[in-house]
Enzyme design. Structure first.
Site, PDB file in Angstrom:
ATOM      1  N   HIS A 199      -3.812   5.875   3.757  1.00 30.02           N
ATOM      2  CA  HIS A 199      -4.534   4.718   3.206  1.00 30.02           C
ATOM      3  C   HIS A 199      -4.018   3.401   3.781  1.00 30.02           C
ATOM      4  O   HIS A 199      -4.792   2.579   4.291  1.00 30.02           O
ATOM      5  CB  HIS A 199      -4.398   4.759   1.681  1.00 30.02           C
ATOM      6  CG  HIS A 199      -5.249   3.772   0.949  1.00 30.02           C
ATOM      7  ND1 HIS A 199      -4.839   2.488   0.700  1.00 30.02           N
ATOM      8  CD2 HIS A 199      -6.472   3.889   0.383  1.00 30.02           C
ATOM      9  CE1 HIS A 199      -5.786   1.850   0.024  1.00 30.02           C
ATOM     10  NE2 HIS A 199      -6.789   2.686  -0.181  1.00 30.02           N
ATOM     11  N   ASP A 204       0.836  -1.201   0.000  1.00 25.54           N
ATOM     12  CA  ASP A 204       0.000   0.000   0.000  1.00 25.54           C
ATOM     13  C   ASP A 204       0.869   1.247   0.000  1.00 25.54           C
ATOM     14  O   ASP A 204       1.993   1.222  -0.506  1.00 25.54           O
ATOM     15  CB  ASP A 204      -0.932  -0.063   1.242  1.00 25.54           C
ATOM     16  CG  ASP A 204      -2.269   0.619   0.990  1.00 25.54           C
ATOM     17  OD1 ASP A 204      -2.288   1.848   0.839  1.00 25.54           O
ATOM     18  OD2 ASP A 204      -3.302  -0.075   0.946  1.00 25.54           O
ATOM     19  N   SER A 207     -11.307  -0.728  -0.884  1.00 29.96           N
ATOM     20  CA  SER A 207     -10.042  -0.725  -0.128  1.00 29.96           C
ATOM     21  C   SER A 207     -10.269  -1.057   1.334  1.00 29.96           C
ATOM     22  O   SER A 207      -9.395  -1.608   1.994  1.00 29.96           O
ATOM     23  CB  SER A 207      -9.393   0.663  -0.173  1.00 29.96           C
ATOM     24  OG  SER A 207      -8.721   0.874  -1.370  1.00 29.96           O
ATOM     25  N   ASP A 262      22.882  -5.113   5.310  1.00 24.76           N
ATOM     26  CA  ASP A 262      21.819  -6.107   5.146  1.00 24.76           C
ATOM     27  C   ASP A 262      22.138  -7.291   6.051  1.00 24.76           C
ATOM     28  O   ASP A 262      22.630  -8.324   5.598  1.00 24.76           O
ATOM     29  CB  ASP A 262      21.750  -6.523   3.665  1.00 24.76           C
ATOM     30  CG  ASP A 262      20.698  -7.586   3.415  1.00 24.76           C
ATOM     31  OD1 ASP A 262      19.831  -7.800   4.296  1.00 24.76           O
ATOM     32  OD2 ASP A 262      20.732  -8.198   2.335  1.00 24.76           O
TER      33      ASP A 262
HETATM   34 CA   LIG Z   1      20.880  -3.392   8.975  1.00 23.91          CA
HETATM   35 CA   LIG Z   2      17.793  -7.291   5.230  1.00 21.99          CA
END
Ligand SMILES: [Ca+2]
Ligand SMILES: [Ca+2]
Ligand SMILES: [Ca+2]
Length: 454
Positions: A227, A172, A387, A199
């Site tokens: 929304h 959304d 919605s 990451d």
């Molecule tokens: Ca991180």
């Molecule tokens: Ca990640």
């Protein structure tokens, strides 16, 4: 102090006319390869022959069979498709298609504003005020009301109030993950450390602690519109906490995938990547309160693929008072068995005049008119639209999964369809001919579980 906004909007991020020109990103293609896949260098050499550049940032984030490519300035989308469709590439390329988007905004039909008298005539009976401590529960006619046009939530809550192991992805405008009536039910990616630029869980996304922002290509999923937060509150606002509204699930995890701009102009590639992110990171239900008149088969193929992982996709039918069987909108009109499409009813248990419908394409109806829920910056608002009907079904699916997490997507859909309250006026209008009844769905699920265990 939280504000309750007595504004009524009709909300569905649905933004093109049915006779509009074809809308797609002008220099992009989604290319699907056949199995067994060629090696990456072989695939790259096919792209490079026409000068197409792979968007490497997306490789591995769409289904494994798909690449998003950028065409050079001198190659049109049509010519690109011609190249990939050539007989010599047939054995390895399944298809290439435009990266569809919605295109220009043409406006929505607008519900007349409901008077305070009309509103109070449909609201929850005072006898039920003590069901939860949430001050706006009495305004949530969709959960409980005097005319029994609600989703019959009380029998369901007697069995389960949800479970925070169930993840629902909201694709959304983002989610206000700091909203005091949502904050504890927001998904946390436990393998990720936010804000360190790394990451940590090696899922391909840096710092994705609550989900991902496909539009900004970053981890900022804060709702800029309201929304997505409204949808999220229906699925799982914090409940019985003396604040705001009640959610269908008192306990659940809401994963935020920001893929839909405030004007509703989402692209197929962003939708596909959101679906894959949701499935690969543990979501069991995906709420899709958006749609457009053209969409590629790559979106359907993605829905089919995540169905194998047990993911149910719940889609809004649209707000154009159109028959989706004749004027398809997507993803609503796709035929995937793990897709359930939702029309909107009002507090009289009638299909709302602006709701799309379709005896084949639209599976069931759910309350979608004058729905109060969480909106940005500690506010609450009444919105109307398919919605708003869609998260009633998505939230119900999550509640059923909290009772039996082993249900696959088709079983879940089947229970939701078979347990609807049959309504004469939905005969020939939606496939199940009924409106969502979560209490009955819970009963049906428990019956089927008893049969299996006996
Ligand atoms: Ca991180
Ligand atoms: Ca990640
Ligand atoms: Ca609450």
């Amino acid at each position: 102090m939280a504000r309750l906004l007595f504004l009524t909007f009709l909300f569905f991020l649905f933004s093109a006319t049915s006779d509009a020109k074809t809308n797609y990103v002008p220099n992009q293609l989604i290319v699907k390869f056949r199995t067994p896949f060629l090696s990456s260098p072989e695939i790259d050499s096919i792209h490079s022959k026409i000068g197409a550049k792979v968007v490497y940032e997306r490789r591995g984030k769409l289904p494994d069979s798909m690449d998003l490519v950028l065409l050079p300035d001198n190659v049109s989308v049509e010519d690109g498709i011609k190249y990939y469709s050539d007989d010599t590439l047939k054995p390895v390329v399944e298809y290439a298609e435009p990266n569809y988007r919605s295109g220009e905004i043409t406006g929505w039909p607008v519900s007349p504003k409901m008077s305070q008298e009309q509103l109070s005539s449909i609201l929850t009976d005072r006898l039920h005020l003590s069901v939860t401590s949430d001050p706006f529960f009495k305004d949530q006619w969709a959960l409980l009301n005097k005319k029994h046009a609600d989703i019959n939530i009380l029998p369901a809550w007697e069995r389960s109030k949800g479970n925070n192991t169930i993840i629902v992805a909201v694709v959304d405008t983002g989610v206000d993950y700091l909203h005091p009536d949502l904050i504890e039910n927001i998904w946390i990616n436990k393998g990720e450390i936010p804000g360190d630029g790394i990451d940590n869980d090696q899922n391909g996304y840096i710092d994705d602690i609550h989900g991902y922002n496909m539009l900004g290509r970053n981890a900022d999923v804060m709702d800029v519109d309201g929304h997505g937060s409204h949808v999220s509150g229906t699925i799982g606002a914090l409940t019985n906490n003396s604040v705001g509204v009640a959610g269908i699930n008192w306990n659940v995890q809401i994963m935020a995938l920001r893929a839909v701009p405030g004007d509703g102009d989402e692209t197929d590639a962003d939708v596909i990547e959101s679906f894959m992110y949701a499935a690969r990171n543990g979501a069991r239900v995906i709420n899709c309160s958006f749609g457009k008149y053209e969409s590629g088969i790559a979106v359907k193929d993605t829905i089919d693929e995540i169905g194998k992982l047990g993911v149910l996709v719940v889609a809004a039918a649209g707000n154009s008072a159109e028959n989706v069987d004749k004027i398809p909108s997507y993803p609503a009109a796709f035929t995937s068995t793990n897709l359930i499409t939702v029309a909107a009813t009002d507090s009289d248990d009638s299909l709302v005049w602006w709701s799309n419908y379709g005896a084949e394409s639209v599976d069931l109806a759910a309350p979608g008119d004058y729905i109060v829920s969480t909106t940005n910056k500690n506010t609450y608002s009444f919105y109307s639209g398919t919605s708003m009907a869609t998260p009633h079904v998505a939230g119900s699916a999550a509640l059923l999964l909290s009772i039996n997490p082993n249900l696959d997507a088709e079983e879940l859909k089947d229970i939701l369809m078979k347990s609807t309250t049959q309504l004469d006026e939905l005969n020939g209008v939606v496939k199940s001919e009924g409106r969502l009844n979560l209490g009955a769905a819970t009963g049906l699920l428990l019956e089927s579980m008893a049969l299996i265990s006996n």
